[in-house]
Scaffold this active site. Structure first.
Site, mmCIF file in Angstrom:
data_model
loop_
_atom_site.group_PDB
_atom_site.id
_atom_site.type_symbol
_atom_site.label_atom_id
_atom_site.label_comp_id
_atom_site.label_asym_id
_atom_site.label_seq_id
_atom_site.Cartn_x
_atom_site.Cartn_y
_atom_site.Cartn_z
ATOM 1 N N GLU A 112 -6.703 -2.630 -2.445
ATOM 2 C CA GLU A 112 -5.686 -3.527 -1.912
ATOM 3 C C GLU A 112 -5.278 -3.036 -0.520
ATOM 4 O O GLU A 112 -4.879 -1.887 -0.351
ATOM 5 C CB GLU A 112 -4.471 -3.516 -2.840
ATOM 6 C CG GLU A 112 -3.424 -4.515 -2.445
ATOM 7 C CD GLU A 112 -2.273 -4.535 -3.440
ATOM 8 O OE1 GLU A 112 -1.755 -3.466 -3.770
ATOM 9 O OE2 GLU A 112 -1.902 -5.641 -3.872
ATOM 10 N N CYS B 125 1.043 -9.222 -3.203
ATOM 11 C CA CYS B 125 0.184 -8.757 -4.299
ATOM 12 C C CYS B 125 -0.763 -9.864 -4.744
ATOM 13 O O CYS B 125 -1.821 -9.592 -5.293
ATOM 14 C CB CYS B 125 1.048 -8.302 -5.463
ATOM 15 S SG CYS B 125 2.300 -9.505 -5.900
ATOM 16 N N GLU C 199 4.400 -5.019 -12.778
ATOM 17 C CA GLU C 199 3.759 -6.019 -11.911
ATOM 18 C C GLU C 199 3.183 -5.245 -10.732
ATOM 19 O O GLU C 199 3.922 -4.776 -9.874
ATOM 20 C CB GLU C 199 4.795 -7.035 -11.400
ATOM 21 C CG GLU C 199 5.495 -7.815 -12.491
ATOM 22 C CD GLU C 199 4.606 -8.838 -13.175
ATOM 23 O OE1 GLU C 199 3.424 -8.977 -12.795
ATOM 24 O OE2 GLU C 199 5.105 -9.495 -14.104
ATOM 25 N N LYS D 226 16.971 -0.249 -8.843
ATOM 26 C CA LYS D 226 16.624 0.637 -7.735
ATOM 27 C C LYS D 226 15.709 -0.110 -6.772
ATOM 28 O O LYS D 226 14.505 -0.197 -6.964
ATOM 29 C CB LYS D 226 15.927 1.919 -8.207
ATOM 30 C CG LYS D 226 15.962 2.966 -7.102
ATOM 31 C CD LYS D 226 14.685 3.716 -6.869
ATOM 32 C CE LYS D 226 13.561 3.072 -6.174
ATOM 33 N NZ LYS D 226 13.622 2.965 -4.712
HETATM 34 P P1 NAD Z 1 5.552 1.405 -4.277
HETATM 35 O O1 NAD Z 1 4.861 1.413 -5.575
HETATM 36 O O2 NAD Z 1 5.359 2.535 -3.366
HETATM 37 O O3 NAD Z 1 7.134 1.308 -4.505
HETATM 38 C C1 NAD Z 1 7.720 0.326 -5.312
HETATM 39 C C2 NAD Z 1 9.065 0.840 -5.786
HETATM 40 O O4 NAD Z 1 8.858 1.964 -6.630
HETATM 41 C C3 NAD Z 1 9.984 1.323 -4.661
HETATM 42 O O5 NAD Z 1 11.318 0.998 -4.970
HETATM 43 C C4 NAD Z 1 9.769 2.824 -4.701
HETATM 44 O O6 NAD Z 1 10.852 3.562 -4.175
HETATM 45 C C5 NAD Z 1 9.627 3.064 -6.197
HETATM 46 N N1 NAD Z 1 8.953 4.309 -6.561
HETATM 47 C C6 NAD Z 1 8.094 5.050 -5.805
HETATM 48 N N2 NAD Z 1 7.716 6.156 -6.481
HETATM 49 C C7 NAD Z 1 8.333 6.108 -7.693
HETATM 50 C C8 NAD Z 1 8.335 6.965 -8.850
HETATM 51 N N3 NAD Z 1 7.614 8.084 -8.883
HETATM 52 N N4 NAD Z 1 9.074 6.606 -9.905
HETATM 53 C C9 NAD Z 1 9.793 5.468 -9.905
HETATM 54 N N5 NAD Z 1 9.846 4.634 -8.843
HETATM 55 C C10 NAD Z 1 9.118 4.944 -7.748
HETATM 56 O O7 NAD Z 1 5.174 0.030 -3.638
HETATM 57 P P2 NAD Z 1 5.637 -0.559 -2.241
HETATM 58 O O8 NAD Z 1 4.870 0.150 -1.178
HETATM 59 O O9 NAD Z 1 7.110 -0.602 -2.140
HETATM 60 O O10 NAD Z 1 5.132 -2.080 -2.415
HETATM 61 C C11 NAD Z 1 3.825 -2.447 -2.193
HETATM 62 C C12 NAD Z 1 3.036 -2.497 -3.490
HETATM 63 O O11 NAD Z 1 3.680 -3.322 -4.442
HETATM 64 C C13 NAD Z 1 1.669 -3.104 -3.326
HETATM 65 O O12 NAD Z 1 0.695 -2.283 -3.916
HETATM 66 C C14 NAD Z 1 1.731 -4.435 -4.045
HETATM 67 O O13 NAD Z 1 0.560 -4.891 -4.595
HETATM 68 C C15 NAD Z 1 2.753 -4.198 -5.066
HETATM 69 N N6 NAD Z 1 3.422 -5.472 -5.407
HETATM 70 C C16 NAD Z 1 3.155 -6.077 -6.580
HETATM 71 C C17 NAD Z 1 3.758 -7.282 -6.917
HETATM 72 C C18 NAD Z 1 3.502 -7.970 -8.237
HETATM 73 O O14 NAD Z 1 4.277 -8.814 -8.626
HETATM 74 N N7 NAD Z 1 2.449 -7.651 -8.940
HETATM 75 C C19 NAD Z 1 4.637 -7.872 -6.032
HETATM 76 C C20 NAD Z 1 4.895 -7.228 -4.828
HETATM 77 C C21 NAD Z 1 4.291 -6.007 -4.539
#
Ligand code: NAD
Length: 473
Positions: free
Chosen positions: A378, A278, A244, A169
């Protein structure tokens, strides 16, 4: 205009049951560039069922067969690299140099995983027992928008290497990039159902994957808040989880550092991926005695950093991915000012001369205390905080005083001193005088930056469960 109205289930492009239409916007121009028809819970269930049907046969494929499949996937993604690059710049706004790296990273992770798999031993001994590493089952792979193709390919490669089948997804904001990758992977001709890609919302498709009893494993990259929700939901069926999550990585500049090297390193670490990383080195820890000198050099260097049109080769910071992300970054800049941090570069609003697009001024605060909001939360944009420290002990204490622990950086002229500090930092990765990536090394976070590791053998083992056999001959 791109009209994306199909998802990928059971080896075929199909029309989703979901009917919601989601606009895709070029973040550099704010123009609508496409629409995607989103999958819903039923589509997620169909994808899970297809992956479940494919699992028994796929889990029994040989290592050599799976290496061969990963190599076919690699070749197919390499063949689409230019199209993927265009999609990354158009839909995400990555500056060209970053976009090129992201486009090749997507195929690189497939090749690297194939190479790791070739040398991975699925059977080993423990005392008198034979221990067999067995694939977990159907994996749910949930990815964010800030490195869409790389996360899809990296998680999928590790899952398939282990012998798991998968339901992916991706973020709904990356649908054009996802389509390019899906078309490429389709050409690799894997058995139907081995991987399925359902672009939809997190609250619907993501939640269905996190709760479904036929999903054995979740690998999620995204925010800490959503990671916690997934962990809670997955607990009901005791799914294995790799999370992650976010970070607030320290860049520890030791007092012996050469600032002509440390300042560019700090800026690259802080502004990488337009700050939407991140692993961004968002807290720069500088010795109090050399603070003024560091500030002067960083202000001069930031003046030469261009935030703007990602297609201009001089640009190193592209737009924020969306209006929502831009507003979030602006809010944090305002909070930094209100809490008394001293702005030494950048600030609120768009860069001079830019009147459209989600561009942020490269921003650096000094006189930041580690308990200020901008040092704790963050931001996910090009906003850096300089925090002064008294001595090395103080630097280590500040670096570790965070709920996160994903990555840390150390800049020093002495390898011995740098390594001593690195050994005391609570982070999944510590980079000393470098920004190099090592795909064979595990990647993941301490504390609230996550659970588990990706990449290399650790990444493959995240999709395996050891089974001990005793009394066998
Ligand atoms: P997000 O957590 O909002 O979304 C990530 C994914 O999760 C998306 O596909 C989203 O649709 C899905 N999602 C949202 N709500 C959900 C739920 N209730 N159940 C299951 N899936 C759900 O994050 P974002 O805004 O897309 O990305 C930015 C964030 O990601 C930042 O906080 C960043 O630090 C983190 N990030 C971490 C890493 C890492 O490797 N540690 C890498 C990149 C980004």
């Amino acid at each position: 205009m791109q009209n994306i109205d199909q998802i990928y289930i059971d080896g075929a492009f199909v029309t989703p049951h979901g009917t919601e239409s989601f606009e895709l916007v070029n973040p550099s121009t704010e123009q609508v560039i496409g629409r995607v028809r989103l999958a819903d819970e039923r589509d997620a269930r169909d994808a899970i069922a297809a992956a479940r049907r494919a699992f028994p046969a796929f889990s029994r494929t040989t290592k050599a067969e799976r290496v061969e499949m990963l190599m076919r996937m690699h070749a197919a993604v390499v063949a689409r690299e230019d199209t993927l690059f265009e999609a990354i710049v158009e839909e995400y706004g990555a500056p060209v140099s970053r976009g090129r790296w992201m486009a090749s990273h997507a195929s690189d992770v497939l090749l690297q995983t194939a190479q790791t798999l070739e040398h991975y031993e699925f059977v080993r001994c423990a005392g008198s027992a034979e221990v067999v590493m067995q694939p977990l089952g159907v994996a749910g792979l949930i990815t964010p928008w800030n490195s869409n193709a790389g996360f899809i390919c990296g998680k999928l490669a590790a899952a398939l290497a282990a012998g798991c089948t998968a339901v992916i997804k991706p973020s709904e904001m990356s649908a054009i990039q996802t389509r390019v990758i899906t078309e490429a992977l389709h050409e690799a001709e894997l058995p139907a159902g081995v991987f399925n890609i359902v672009t939809g919302r997190g609250e619907t498709v993501g939640a269905e994957i996190s709760s479904h009893s036929d999903i054995a494993k979740i690998s999620f990259t995204g925010s800490t808040a959503v990671g916690k929700t997934i962990l809670r939901t997955a607990a009901e069926t005791l799914k294995r989880v790799t999370l992650e999550l976010g970070g607030k990585s320290p860049m520890v500049v030791l007092d012996d550092a050469n600032f002509d090297e440390a300042v560019p390193l700090a800026l690259q670490a802080g502004f990488m991926n337009s700050g939407q990383a991140c692993i961004a080195g968002a807290r720069i820890l500088v010795p109090q005695a050399r603070l003024k000198e560091f500030e002067e050099k960083i202000v001069a260097a930031v003046a030469g950093i261009q935030s703007g049109n990602p297609r201009d080769p001089h640009t190193s910071i592209g737009p924020m991915v969306s209006q929502k992300q831009w507003e979030r970054v602006q809010r944090y800049i305002r909070i930094g000012i209100d809490e008394g941090a001293r702005l030494i570069a950048g600030g609120e609003g768009r860069p001079d001369g830019v009147d459209a697009g989600w561009f942020v001024r490269p921003t650096v605060f000094s006189d930041v205390r580690n308990d200020m909001t901008i040092a704790r939360e963050e931001i996910f944009g090009p906003v850096l905080s300089i925090i002064a420290y008294r001595d090395e002990e103080d630097a280590i204490a500040i670096a570790n005083d965070t709920p996160y622990g994903l990555q840390a950086y150390v800049a020093s002229s002495s390898a011995g001193r740098a390594n001593a500090v690195a050994s005391r930092l609570e982070a999944g990765r510590v980079l000393v005088n470098t920004l190099a990536h090592e795909p064979a090394a595990p990647f993941g976070g301490f504390k609230q930056s996550g659970i588990g590791r990706e990449y290399g053998t650790f990444g493959i083992e995240a999709f395996l469960e050891p089974k001990s056999l005793l009394g066998t001959v």
